[in-house]
Design a protein around this motif. Structure first.
Motif, PDB file in Angstrom:
ATOM      1  N   PRO A 274     -72.042  91.395  36.349  1.00  0.00           N
ATOM      2  CA  PRO A 274     -72.018  90.537  35.162  1.00  0.00           C
ATOM      3  C   PRO A 274     -72.654  91.252  33.969  1.00  0.00           C
ATOM      4  CG  PRO A 274     -72.909  89.374  37.059  1.00  0.00           C
ATOM      5  CD  PRO A 274     -72.818  90.801  37.449  1.00  0.00           C
ATOM      6  N   ARG A 275     -72.263  90.831  32.789  1.00  0.00           N
ATOM      7  CA  ARG A 275     -72.748  91.491  31.567  1.00  0.00           C
ATOM      8  C   ARG A 275     -74.264  91.381  31.434  1.00  0.00           C
ATOM      9  NH1 ARG A 275     -70.801  89.985  25.375  1.00  0.00           N
ATOM     10  NH2 ARG A 275     -72.738  90.629  24.344  1.00  0.00           N
ATOM     11  N   THR A 276     -74.841  90.220  31.721  1.00  0.00           N
ATOM     12  CA  THR A 276     -76.287  90.061  31.582  1.00  0.00           C
ATOM     13  C   THR A 276     -77.038  90.997  32.524  1.00  0.00           C
ATOM     14  OG1 THR A 276     -76.179  88.199  33.148  1.00  0.00           O
ATOM     15  CG2 THR A 276     -76.133  87.683  30.793  1.00  0.00           C
ATOM     16  N   THR A 277     -76.510  91.179  33.725  1.00  0.00           N
ATOM     17  CA  THR A 277     -77.138  92.087  34.687  1.00  0.00           C
ATOM     18  C   THR A 277     -77.085  93.522  34.196  1.00  0.00           C
ATOM     19  OG1 THR A 277     -76.524  90.630  36.524  1.00  0.00           O
ATOM     20  CG2 THR A 277     -77.107  92.902  37.066  1.00  0.00           C
ATOM     21  N   VAL A 278     -75.941  93.938  33.655  1.00  0.00           N
ATOM     22  CA  VAL A 278     -75.791  95.305  33.162  1.00  0.00           C
ATOM     23  C   VAL A 278     -76.732  95.559  31.985  1.00  0.00           C
ATOM     24  CG1 VAL A 278     -74.213  96.930  32.062  1.00  0.00           C
ATOM     25  CG2 VAL A 278     -73.422  95.518  33.969  1.00  0.00           C
ATOM     26  N   GLU A 279     -76.836  94.601  31.082  1.00  0.00           N
ATOM     27  CA  GLU A 279     -77.737  94.772  29.939  1.00  0.00           C
ATOM     28  C   GLU A 279     -79.172  94.970  30.407  1.00  0.00           C
ATOM     29  OE1 GLU A 279     -77.327  91.649  27.091  1.00  0.00           O
ATOM     30  OE2 GLU A 279     -75.139  91.820  27.003  1.00  0.00           O
ATOM     31  N   GLN A 280     -79.590  94.230  31.415  1.00  0.00           N
ATOM     32  CA  GLN A 280     -80.949  94.376  31.928  1.00  0.00           C
ATOM     33  C   GLN A 280     -81.129  95.717  32.632  1.00  0.00           C
ATOM     34  OE1 GLN A 280     -83.562  92.179  31.353  1.00  0.00           O
ATOM     35  NE2 GLN A 280     -84.672  93.967  32.113  1.00  0.00           N
ATOM     36  N   LEU A 281     -80.091  96.180  33.342  1.00  0.00           N
ATOM     37  CA  LEU A 281     -80.156  97.488  33.990  1.00  0.00           C
ATOM     38  C   LEU A 281     -80.316  98.600  32.963  1.00  0.00           C
ATOM     39  CD1 LEU A 281     -77.411  97.249  36.776  1.00  0.00           C
ATOM     40  CD2 LEU A 281     -79.888  97.331  37.090  1.00  0.00           C
ATOM     41  N   VAL A 282     -79.610  98.490  31.847  1.00  0.00           N
ATOM     42  CA  VAL A 282     -79.720  99.498  30.794  1.00  0.00           C
ATOM     43  C   VAL A 282     -81.140  99.536  30.248  1.00  0.00           C
ATOM     44  CG1 VAL A 282     -78.964 100.126  28.466  1.00  0.00           C
ATOM     45  CG2 VAL A 282     -77.290  99.393  30.171  1.00  0.00           C
ATOM     46  N   ARG A 283     -81.704  98.370  29.978  1.00  0.00           N
ATOM     47  CA  ARG A 283     -83.071  98.329  29.464  1.00  0.00           C
ATOM     48  C   ARG A 283     -84.058  98.899  30.483  1.00  0.00           C
ATOM     49  NH1 ARG A 283     -81.101  93.388  27.002  1.00  0.00           N
ATOM     50  NH2 ARG A 283     -81.596  92.213  28.895  1.00  0.00           N
ATOM     51  N   ASP A 284     -83.885  98.544  31.742  1.00  0.00           N
ATOM     52  CA  ASP A 284     -84.783  99.051  32.788  1.00  0.00           C
ATOM     53  C   ASP A 284     -84.664 100.567  32.927  1.00  0.00           C
ATOM     54  OD1 ASP A 284     -85.629  96.485  33.274  1.00  0.00           O
ATOM     55  OD2 ASP A 284     -84.389  96.196  35.062  1.00  0.00           O
ATOM     56  N   ALA A 285     -83.437 101.092  32.836  1.00  0.00           N
ATOM     57  CA  ALA A 285     -83.221 102.530  32.996  1.00  0.00           C
ATOM     58  C   ALA A 285     -83.962 103.315  31.921  1.00  0.00           C
ATOM     59  CB  ALA A 285     -81.723 102.846  32.950  1.00  0.00           C
ATOM     60  N   PHE A 286     -83.862 102.869  30.674  1.00  0.00           N
ATOM     61  CA  PHE A 286     -84.520 103.605  29.597  1.00  0.00           C
ATOM     62  C   PHE A 286     -86.022 103.350  29.558  1.00  0.00           C
ATOM     63  CE2 PHE A 286     -80.230 104.251  28.076  1.00  0.00           C
ATOM     64  CZ  PHE A 286     -80.312 105.506  27.489  1.00  0.00           C
ATOM     65  N   THR A 287     -86.445 102.147  29.906  1.00  0.00           N
ATOM     66  CA  THR A 287     -87.881 101.881  29.975  1.00  0.00           C
ATOM     67  C   THR A 287     -88.540 102.785  31.005  1.00  0.00           C
ATOM     68  OG1 THR A 287     -87.540  99.572  29.351  1.00  0.00           O
ATOM     69  CG2 THR A 287     -89.632 100.117  30.381  1.00  0.00           C
ATOM     70  N   SER A 288     -87.845 103.034  32.105  1.00  0.00           N
ATOM     71  CA  SER A 288     -88.367 103.927  33.138  1.00  0.00           C
ATOM     72  C   SER A 288     -88.308 105.382  32.696  1.00  0.00           C
ATOM     73  CB  SER A 288     -87.560 103.745  34.431  1.00  0.00           C
ATOM     74  OG  SER A 288     -87.952 104.674  35.413  1.00  0.00           O
ATOM     75  N   ALA A 289     -87.201 105.779  32.039  1.00  0.00           N
ATOM     76  CA  ALA A 289     -87.027 107.182  31.646  1.00  0.00           C
ATOM     77  C   ALA A 289     -88.081 107.634  30.648  1.00  0.00           C
ATOM     78  CB  ALA A 289     -85.628 107.386  31.070  1.00  0.00           C
ATOM     79  N   VAL A 290     -88.446 106.769  29.696  1.00  0.00           N
ATOM     80  CA  VAL A 290     -89.421 107.186  28.680  1.00  0.00           C
ATOM     81  C   VAL A 290     -90.805 107.408  29.283  1.00  0.00           C
ATOM     82  CG1 VAL A 290     -88.173 106.012  26.833  1.00  0.00           C
ATOM     83  CG2 VAL A 290     -89.984 104.798  28.042  1.00  0.00           C
ATOM     84  N   GLU A 291     -91.052 106.840  30.453  1.00  0.00           N
ATOM     85  CA  GLU A 291     -92.340 107.059  31.110  1.00  0.00           C
ATOM     86  C   GLU A 291     -92.423 108.437  31.748  1.00  0.00           C
ATOM     87  OE1 GLU A 291     -94.884 105.118  31.098  1.00  0.00           O
ATOM     88  OE2 GLU A 291     -94.057 103.230  30.333  1.00  0.00           O
ATOM     89  N   ARG A 292     -91.269 109.065  31.991  1.00  0.00           N
ATOM     90  CA  ARG A 292     -91.240 110.313  32.749  1.00  0.00           C
ATOM     91  C   ARG A 292     -90.670 111.494  31.977  1.00  0.00           C
ATOM     92  NH1 ARG A 292     -94.397 110.469  37.319  1.00  0.00           N
ATOM     93  NH2 ARG A 292     -94.390 108.416  38.313  1.00  0.00           N
ATOM     94  N   HIS A 293     -90.147 111.274  30.784  1.00  0.00           N
ATOM     95  CA  HIS A 293     -89.525 112.391  30.053  1.00  0.00           C
ATOM     96  C   HIS A 293     -89.941 112.359  28.590  1.00  0.00           C
ATOM     97  CE1 HIS A 293     -86.764 115.584  29.168  1.00  0.00           C
ATOM     98  NE2 HIS A 293     -86.291 115.582  30.400  1.00  0.00           N
TER      99      HIS A 293
ATOM    100  N   ASN B  88     -77.402 103.568  42.687  1.00  0.00           N
ATOM    101  CA  ASN B  88     -77.857 102.540  43.619  1.00  0.00           C
ATOM    102  C   ASN B  88     -77.547 101.136  43.125  1.00  0.00           C
ATOM    103  OD1 ASN B  88     -80.528 100.686  44.401  1.00  0.00           O
ATOM    104  ND2 ASN B  88     -79.670 101.866  46.107  1.00  0.00           N
ATOM    105  N   GLN B  89     -77.781 100.890  41.840  1.00  0.00           N
ATOM    106  CA  GLN B  89     -77.678  99.529  41.322  1.00  0.00           C
ATOM    107  C   GLN B  89     -76.273  99.150  40.844  1.00  0.00           C
ATOM    108  OE1 GLN B  89     -80.317  97.158  41.234  1.00  0.00           O
ATOM    109  NE2 GLN B  89     -81.074  98.708  42.655  1.00  0.00           N
ATOM    110  N   VAL B  90     -75.451 100.148  40.473  1.00  0.00           N
ATOM    111  CA  VAL B  90     -74.104  99.856  39.977  1.00  0.00           C
ATOM    112  C   VAL B  90     -73.046 100.243  41.014  1.00  0.00           C
ATOM    113  CG1 VAL B  90     -72.427 100.307  38.150  1.00  0.00           C
ATOM    114  CG2 VAL B  90     -74.867 100.191  37.602  1.00  0.00           C
ATOM    115  N   ASN B  91     -73.171 101.455  41.567  1.00  0.00           N
ATOM    116  CA  ASN B  91     -72.209 101.903  42.579  1.00  0.00           C
ATOM    117  C   ASN B  91     -72.592 101.493  43.995  1.00  0.00           C
ATOM    118  OD1 ASN B  91     -70.539 103.191  40.686  1.00  0.00           O
ATOM    119  ND2 ASN B  91     -71.765 105.068  40.756  1.00  0.00           N
ATOM    120  N   TYR B  92     -73.755 100.888  44.155  1.00  0.00           N
ATOM    121  CA  TYR B  92     -74.246 100.387  45.453  1.00  0.00           C
ATOM    122  C   TYR B  92     -74.359 101.490  46.496  1.00  0.00           C
ATOM    123  CZ  TYR B  92     -73.560  95.633  43.667  1.00  0.00           C
ATOM    124  OH  TYR B  92     -73.627  94.473  42.947  1.00  0.00           O
ATOM    125  N   LYS B  93     -74.692 102.712  46.062  1.00  0.00           N
ATOM    126  CA  LYS B  93     -74.928 103.789  47.021  1.00  0.00           C
ATOM    127  C   LYS B  93     -76.184 103.457  47.840  1.00  0.00           C
ATOM    128  CE  LYS B  93     -71.580 106.505  45.607  1.00  0.00           C
ATOM    129  NZ  LYS B  93     -71.870 107.728  44.848  1.00  0.00           N
TER     130      LYS B  93
END
Length: 265
Positions: A219-238, A192-197
């Motif tokens: 942009p690089r800053t956006t991607v870095e924040q997406l990576v942090r958000d992805a893992f912050t969310s994943a650790v809550e559920r796995h 959704n956030q990178v491929n805009y599905k």
């Protein structure tokens, strides 16, 4: 990946059995022993390519079922370069699944890339390295490396290049990919956030007339924040993901490595 290797032991169970339930055949004193060479050490990785950079990231938790083996087991490795520290490397490999197979695969690919430079006097391109990794995995197809690999770097035009693999060598170049225990949680977020599905241009129509939003490098800053958000969310559920986030950013200047803590429960 579990579908590829059928007959795996129960999650969290041992990879071997010295004693099984007695059968009629064992009444005479015969006993059958079995050995299963694979296990899943948990964790997750992801990669995202941009216009002039590629970012790979992975958590540092290693597990066996409900047990935590260590809270710092890197899943990202520099490939090529000089010496044991891979000084000057421009390619990064991430491996998740069976940690021992991941280490073996990393060592083999790293040796091949370094030998290429010594023999030819130039660095191996990321495209050539991607194909060589495919050959290594396919060559072990009858006893595969139990890993999901992602390879990242910059192509000959300086653009971000990201390649994802299955355990037997099939690969493709992608803009983003998640692997490992939490891949089913992270990949829809990246789609959704990178491929805009499922993202559409506001006011472009109604229903089927809606125009899909064009996917462009972020942009690089956006991607870095997406990576942090992805893992912050994943650790809550796995439960198999957590402890720390290792991130490697590949640019023309080299590879920048970052680390940030994640939840430890």
């Amino acid at each position: 990946m579990a579908a590829v290797f059928s007959g795996a032991p129960p999650q969290g169970g041992p990879g071997y059995s010295f004693k099984q339930t007695p059968t009629a055949a064992s009444a005479s004193g015969e006993r059958q022993h079995s050995f299963y060479p694979y296990t899943d050490n948990g964790g997750s990785t992801l990669g995202i390519s941009g216009a002039d950079f590629t970012i790979l990231a992975g958590d540092t938790r290693s597990t066996s079922g409900y047990n935590i083996n260590t809270r710092y087991a890197p899943k990202l490795f520099k490939i090529g370069g000089e010496g044991p520290d891979n000084k000057g490397a421009r390619i990064v490999l991430s491996v998740v699944g069976f940690a021992a197979d991941g280490d073996a695969l990393k060592e083999r690919l790293d040796t091949i890339v370094k030998m290429y430079k010594y023999q030819h006097g130039k660095n191996m391109s990321v495209a050539a390295c991607a194909q060589r990794l495919s050959h290594i995995l396919y060559g072990k197809r009858f006893f595969p490396y139990y890993v999901h690999a992602i390879l990242g770097g910059l192509d000959e035009e300086g653009k971000g290049a990201l390649y994802s693999y299955d355990p037997v060598g099939s690969y493709e170049r992608e803009q983003c990919r998640a692997a490992g225990a939490a891949a089913s949680l992270i990949m829809p977020f990246l789609d959704n956030q990178v491929n805009y599905k499922n993202q559409y241009v506001p006011g472009s129509g109604v229903g089927h007339e809606l125009q899909a939003r064009e996917a462009v490098p972020l942009p690089r800053t956006t991607v870095e924040q997406l990576v942090r958000d992805a893992f912050t969310s994943a650790v809550e559920r796995h439960i198999e993901v957590g402890d720390g986030l290792q991130m490697m950013i590949i640019t023309r200047e080299g590879i920048e490595e970052r680390y940030m803590p994640l939840k430890q429960d």
